[in-house]
Design a protein around this motif. Structure first.
Motif, PDB file in Angstrom:
ATOM      1  N   PHE A 101       0.837  -1.196   0.000  1.00 18.26           N
ATOM      2  CA  PHE A 101       0.000   0.000   0.000  1.00 18.26           C
ATOM      3  C   PHE A 101       0.871   1.245   0.000  1.00 18.26           C
ATOM      4  N   ARG A 102       0.425   2.232  -0.753  1.00 20.60           N
ATOM      5  CA  ARG A 102       1.130   3.503  -0.852  1.00 20.60           C
ATOM      6  C   ARG A 102       0.208   4.606  -0.372  1.00 20.60           C
ATOM      7  N   ALA A 103       0.755   5.568   0.362  1.00 17.82           N
ATOM      8  CA  ALA A 103      -0.021   6.724   0.816  1.00 17.82           C
ATOM      9  C   ALA A 103       0.236   7.942  -0.072  1.00 17.82           C
ATOM     10  N   THR A 104       1.152   7.802  -1.016  1.00 17.51           N
ATOM     11  CA  THR A 104       1.444   8.886  -1.957  1.00 17.51           C
ATOM     12  C   THR A 104       1.374   8.325  -3.374  1.00 17.51           C
ATOM     13  N   ALA A 105       1.120   9.189  -4.306  1.00 17.19           N
ATOM     14  CA  ALA A 105       1.008   8.758  -5.704  1.00 17.19           C
ATOM     15  C   ALA A 105       2.353   8.219  -6.194  1.00 17.19           C
ATOM     16  N   PRO A 106       2.338   7.092  -6.905  1.00 16.68           N
ATOM     17  CA  PRO A 106       3.580   6.565  -7.460  1.00 16.68           C
ATOM     18  C   PRO A 106       4.007   7.367  -8.675  1.00 16.68           C
ATOM     19  N   GLY A 107       5.232   7.132  -9.116  1.00 14.15           N
ATOM     20  CA  GLY A 107       5.719   7.763 -10.328  1.00 14.15           C
ATOM     21  C   GLY A 107       4.995   7.216 -11.547  1.00 14.15           C
ATOM     22  N   ARG A 108       5.311   7.802 -12.675  1.00 13.02           N
ATOM     23  CA  ARG A 108       4.704   7.360 -13.930  1.00 13.02           C
ATOM     24  C   ARG A 108       5.049   5.905 -14.225  1.00 13.02           C
ATOM     25  N   HIS A 109       6.243   5.475 -13.818  1.00 18.30           N
ATOM     26  CA  HIS A 109       6.698   4.092 -13.978  1.00 18.30           C
ATOM     27  C   HIS A 109       7.085   3.557 -12.600  1.00 18.30           C
ATOM     28  N   THR A 110       6.743   2.302 -12.332  1.00 15.74           N
ATOM     29  CA  THR A 110       7.166   1.651 -11.100  1.00 15.74           C
ATOM     30  C   THR A 110       8.087   0.502 -11.467  1.00 15.74           C
ATOM     31  N   ILE A 111       9.247   0.478 -10.814  1.00 16.09           N
ATOM     32  CA  ILE A 111      10.229  -0.582 -11.045  1.00 16.09           C
ATOM     33  C   ILE A 111      10.343  -1.403  -9.773  1.00 16.09           C
ATOM     34  N   HIS A 112      10.117  -2.704  -9.897  1.00 16.76           N
ATOM     35  CA  HIS A 112      10.276  -3.630  -8.779  1.00 16.76           C
ATOM     36  C   HIS A 112      11.563  -4.425  -9.006  1.00 16.76           C
ATOM     37  N   ILE A 113      12.416  -4.454  -8.006  1.00 13.19           N
ATOM     38  CA  ILE A 113      13.624  -5.277  -8.069  1.00 13.19           C
ATOM     39  C   ILE A 113      13.390  -6.497  -7.193  1.00 13.19           C
ATOM     40  N   CYS A 114      13.583  -7.674  -7.753  1.00 11.02           N
ATOM     41  CA  CYS A 114      13.378  -8.904  -7.008  1.00 11.02           C
ATOM     42  C   CYS A 114      14.498  -9.075  -5.980  1.00 11.02           C
ATOM     43  N   ARG A 115      14.082  -9.320  -4.735  1.00 12.63           N
ATOM     44  CA  ARG A 115      15.041  -9.497  -3.641  1.00 12.63           C
ATOM     45  C   ARG A 115      14.994 -10.913  -3.075  1.00 12.63           C
ATOM     46  N   ALA A 116      14.342 -11.844  -3.777  1.00 12.82           N
ATOM     47  CA  ALA A 116      14.238 -13.225  -3.305  1.00 12.82           C
ATOM     48  C   ALA A 116      15.607 -13.903  -3.380  1.00 12.82           C
ATOM     49  N   GLU A 117      15.705 -15.046  -2.738  1.00 15.36           N
ATOM     50  CA  GLU A 117      16.991 -15.737  -2.592  1.00 15.36           C
ATOM     51  C   GLU A 117      17.675 -16.037  -3.923  1.00 15.36           C
ATOM     52  N   ALA A 118      16.914 -16.512  -4.913  1.00 19.06           N
ATOM     53  CA  ALA A 118      17.522 -16.850  -6.209  1.00 19.06           C
ATOM     54  C   ALA A 118      18.136 -15.613  -6.852  1.00 19.06           C
ATOM     55  N   CYS A 119      17.450 -14.487  -6.785  1.00 18.91           N
ATOM     56  CA  CYS A 119      17.995 -13.256  -7.372  1.00 18.91           C
ATOM     57  C   CYS A 119      19.155 -12.734  -6.544  1.00 18.91           C
TER      58      CYS A 119
END
Length: 179
Positions: A70-88
């Motif tokens: 959940f976000r309380a502020t508007a996100p940017g025009r693009h959202t980038i998710h970086i995977c932080r799971a064990e394999a990555c």
């Protein structure tokens, strides 16, 4: 938010509450629906949500602030998710994380100063064999090195300029035919 927009948002939130308040554990579906519509849960909707569910504002705020989705502020025009799971992690995501944060000048859950890119963590993108992986919008990219990250960011930032240049050229043609 201007007054009209704030009124429209409050109306939409009231409608979502009316549609979902009878569900068990209604707060989560309501927050997901609001964020699905707006991209975030505006702080000024918290009192409306609390009143609609007959709970405290602190309860609503506590859920929004506890869950990273959940976000309380508007996100940017693009959202980038970086995977932080064990394999990555085994494939170098920590180096990629540091590079992305430095290149964008933001940490996780923050948006660049120009409002263009929001950086978020993900805990599995399901692309384990080709990590480190990132998701930009709905597109997943594997084997992302710092150099490839930079190239992907350049694409995000230049595509609108190409479209804008094409539109400007079309506007010039219209002006010359009417002149």
């Amino acid at each position: 938010m201007n007054e009209t927009t704030a009124t429209d948002v409050q109306h939409m939130v009231r409608q979502i509450i009316a549609d979902l308040k009878h569900k068990p554990g209604a707060l989560m579906p309501i927050l997901h629906a609001i964020q699905g519509e707006l991209g975030y849960v505006p702080n000024d909707t918290v009192p409306t949500i609390a009143e609609g569910l007959n709970i405290t504002r602190a309860d609503v705020h506590g859920v929004i602030s506890f869950y990273h989705d959940f976000r309380a502020t508007a996100p940017g025009r693009h959202t980038i998710h970086i995977c932080r799971a064990e394999a990555c992690q085994a494939r170098g995501c920590r180096t990629l994380e540091r590079h992305a944060q430095q290149a964008l000048g933001v940490d996780y859950h923050q948006t660049t100063q120009d409002g263009d890119i929001t950086l978020e963590a993900a805990y599995c993108l399901g692309n384990c064999a080709t990590g480190p992986s990132i998701r930009i919008g709905d597109d997943i990219h594997g084997r992302v090195t710092p150099a490839r990250f930079d190239a992907l960011i350049d694409q995000l930032q230049t595509v609108p300029l190409i479209i804008q240049a094409a539109q400007t050229g079309a506007d010039r043609k219209e002006d010359s035919t009417h002149g």
